[in-house]
Design a protein around this motif. Structure first.
Motif, PDB file in Angstrom:
ATOM      1  N   ASP A  57     111.317  44.530  51.533  1.00 31.78           N
ATOM      2  CA  ASP A  57     110.843  45.842  51.994  1.00 31.78           C
ATOM      3  C   ASP A  57     109.341  45.768  52.263  1.00 31.78           C
ATOM      4  OD1 ASP A  57     110.188  48.477  52.464  1.00 31.78           O
ATOM      5  OD2 ASP A  57     111.348  49.276  50.788  1.00 31.78           O
ATOM      6  N   THR A  58     108.951  45.834  53.531  1.00 33.82           N
ATOM      7  CA  THR A  58     107.537  45.738  53.872  1.00 33.82           C
ATOM      8  C   THR A  58     106.758  46.987  53.480  1.00 33.82           C
ATOM      9  OG1 THR A  58     108.097  46.459  56.124  1.00 33.82           O
ATOM     10  CG2 THR A  58     107.824  44.083  55.747  1.00 33.82           C
ATOM     11  N   LEU A  59     107.434  48.125  53.325  1.00 30.89           N
ATOM     12  CA  LEU A  59     106.732  49.322  52.853  1.00 30.89           C
ATOM     13  C   LEU A  59     106.299  49.137  51.407  1.00 30.89           C
ATOM     14  CD1 LEU A  59     105.699  52.184  53.206  1.00 30.89           C
ATOM     15  CD2 LEU A  59     107.994  53.023  52.632  1.00 30.89           C
ATOM     16  N   ALA A  60     107.190  48.613  50.561  1.00 32.12           N
ATOM     17  CA  ALA A  60     106.818  48.339  49.169  1.00 32.12           C
ATOM     18  C   ALA A  60     105.712  47.302  49.111  1.00 32.12           C
ATOM     19  CB  ALA A  60     108.047  47.864  48.392  1.00 32.12           C
ATOM     20  N   MET A  61     105.771  46.283  49.959  1.00 31.83           N
ATOM     21  CA  MET A  61     104.740  45.260  50.009  1.00 31.83           C
ATOM     22  C   MET A  61     103.394  45.875  50.400  1.00 31.83           C
ATOM     23  SD  MET A  61     104.540  41.914  52.493  1.00 31.83           S
ATOM     24  CE  MET A  61     106.036  41.212  51.796  1.00 31.83           C
ATOM     25  N   ALA A  62     103.413  46.746  51.413  1.00 31.40           N
ATOM     26  CA  ALA A  62     102.170  47.359  51.882  1.00 31.40           C
ATOM     27  C   ALA A  62     101.578  48.288  50.827  1.00 31.40           C
ATOM     28  CB  ALA A  62     102.433  48.124  53.179  1.00 31.40           C
ATOM     29  N   ARG A  63     102.413  49.037  50.128  1.00 31.37           N
ATOM     30  CA  ARG A  63     101.908  49.933  49.087  1.00 31.37           C
ATOM     31  C   ARG A  63     101.245  49.149  47.959  1.00 31.37           C
ATOM     32  NH1 ARG A  63     107.105  54.100  48.979  1.00 31.37           N
ATOM     33  NH2 ARG A  63     106.289  55.530  50.570  1.00 31.37           N
ATOM     34  N   GLU A  64     101.757  47.965  47.672  1.00 31.38           N
ATOM     35  CA  GLU A  64     101.150  47.133  46.643  1.00 31.38           C
ATOM     36  C   GLU A  64      99.820  46.546  47.118  1.00 31.38           C
ATOM     37  OE1 GLU A  64     102.182  43.028  44.150  1.00 31.38           O
ATOM     38  OE2 GLU A  64     103.791  44.181  45.086  1.00 31.38           O
ATOM     39  N   ARG A  65      99.754  46.177  48.386  1.00 32.33           N
ATOM     40  CA  ARG A  65      98.538  45.553  48.913  1.00 32.33           C
ATOM     41  C   ARG A  65      97.464  46.574  49.271  1.00 32.33           C
ATOM     42  NH1 ARG A  65      99.377  40.009  51.758  1.00 32.33           N
ATOM     43  NH2 ARG A  65     101.124  39.200  50.574  1.00 32.33           N
ATOM     44  N   TYR A  66      97.895  47.761  49.720  1.00 35.83           N
ATOM     45  CA  TYR A  66      96.945  48.770  50.177  1.00 35.83           C
ATOM     46  C   TYR A  66      97.196  50.092  49.454  1.00 35.83           C
ATOM     47  CZ  TYR A  66      97.244  45.314  53.951  1.00 35.83           C
ATOM     48  OH  TYR A  66      97.301  44.143  54.668  1.00 35.83           O
ATOM     49  N   MET A  76     100.546  40.395  57.453  1.00 32.96           N
ATOM     50  CA  MET A  76     100.371  40.707  56.026  1.00 32.96           C
ATOM     51  C   MET A  76     100.560  39.481  55.151  1.00 32.96           C
ATOM     52  SD  MET A  76     101.764  44.407  54.772  1.00 32.96           S
ATOM     53  CE  MET A  76     103.473  44.163  55.224  1.00 32.96           C
ATOM     54  N   THR A  77     101.357  38.532  55.611  1.00 35.06           N
ATOM     55  CA  THR A  77     101.714  37.395  54.761  1.00 35.06           C
ATOM     56  C   THR A  77     101.158  36.090  55.302  1.00 35.06           C
ATOM     57  OG1 THR A  77     103.818  37.100  55.941  1.00 35.06           O
ATOM     58  CG2 THR A  77     103.844  38.514  54.000  1.00 35.06           C
TER      59      THR A  77
END
Length: 236
Positions: free
Chosen positions: A120-129, A169-170
């Motif tokens: 899930d890229t939304l979960a990834m983005a929330r963790e990073r930003y 992002m990665t």
């Protein structure tokens, strides 16, 4: 590693209210490189599209009348994604609709999780930003991905944009096709050969609006700090 970046469009937001898929779109990545293979289909949902969904997607009920139903395309769709890691923005939404369509078939097709893992890229983005907007449009702007073609939400365009966002992002996790060459991954370590730049890196500068919002965020953190100055302000 094979990944499939997936996006769907639907008749509405709530699968529990009987809303259905109207489009499925996927693009393929192998070893973090776009292969050019994709899967895309519109679907006849056998129900009307909500006005809000119609305004977002630009898809009209009449356009879908002669399109296949999910049961007609399910075999081709499952063959395309089978065994891949699915890369999805807000994955619970898309997976919920896909699982609901599979359940309607009552043919033992099971669930998406029986065939694929999901990132899930939304979960990834929330963790990073944390504390920032992490919609696909916001991430495109933050990461320098050109989304000028995205006047309306379309499944294939969104899947292609999400692939670019995910790779951006990665990019530190392995070789990025358009940026660096020479990174070699091993099971327990990453050995990096001398870096060769193909193009000059793009330098992104904060806009006046972004700087203002940054200061407003620091002001809010100061107010919540015991001594009136957040750790971020002291570090600055």
């Amino acid at each position: 590693m094979r990944q499939v970046v997936l996006d769907t469009e639907t008749t509405g937001l709530e699968v529990r209210q009987g809303h259905r898929l109207v489009e499925i779109a996927c693009v393929e990545l192998i070893e973090r490189r776009l292969t050019g293979r994709h899967y895309q289909t519109y679907l006849n949902p056998d129900r009307a599209i909500d006005e809000g969904a119609r305004l977002v997607t630009g898809i009209e009920d009449e356009f879908l009348l002669d399109k296949p139903r999910f049961a007609d395309v399910v075999d081709d769709f499952l063959a395309f994604i089978d065994g891949a890691e699915l890369v999805i923005h807000n994955a619970s939404f898309d997976i919920g609709f896909l699982d609901a369509e599979l359940a309607r078939l009552d043919n033992g097709a099971g669930r998406i999780s029986d065939r694929c893992t999901v990132l899930d890229t939304l979960a990834m983005a929330r963790e990073r930003y944390p504390g920032q907007r992490n919609s696909l449009d916001a991430l495109c702007k933050r990461l320098g991905v050109d989304n000028s073609r995205r006047d309306l939400h379309g499944g294939l365009i969104d899947a292609q944009l999400l692939a670019d966002v995910y790779l951006a992002m990665t990019t530190g996790q392995g070789a990025f096709e358009l940026g660096f060459e020479g990174a070699v991954e091993q099971r327990d370590a990453v050995v990096v050969a001398p870096v060769v730049l193909r193009v000059r890196p793009r330098v992104l500068h904060a806009s006046a609006d972004e700087l203002l919002r940054h200061e407003q965020r620091l002001d809010a953190l100061d107010k919540s700090s015991a001594d009136g100055q957040s750790v971020w302000r002291r570090q600055g």
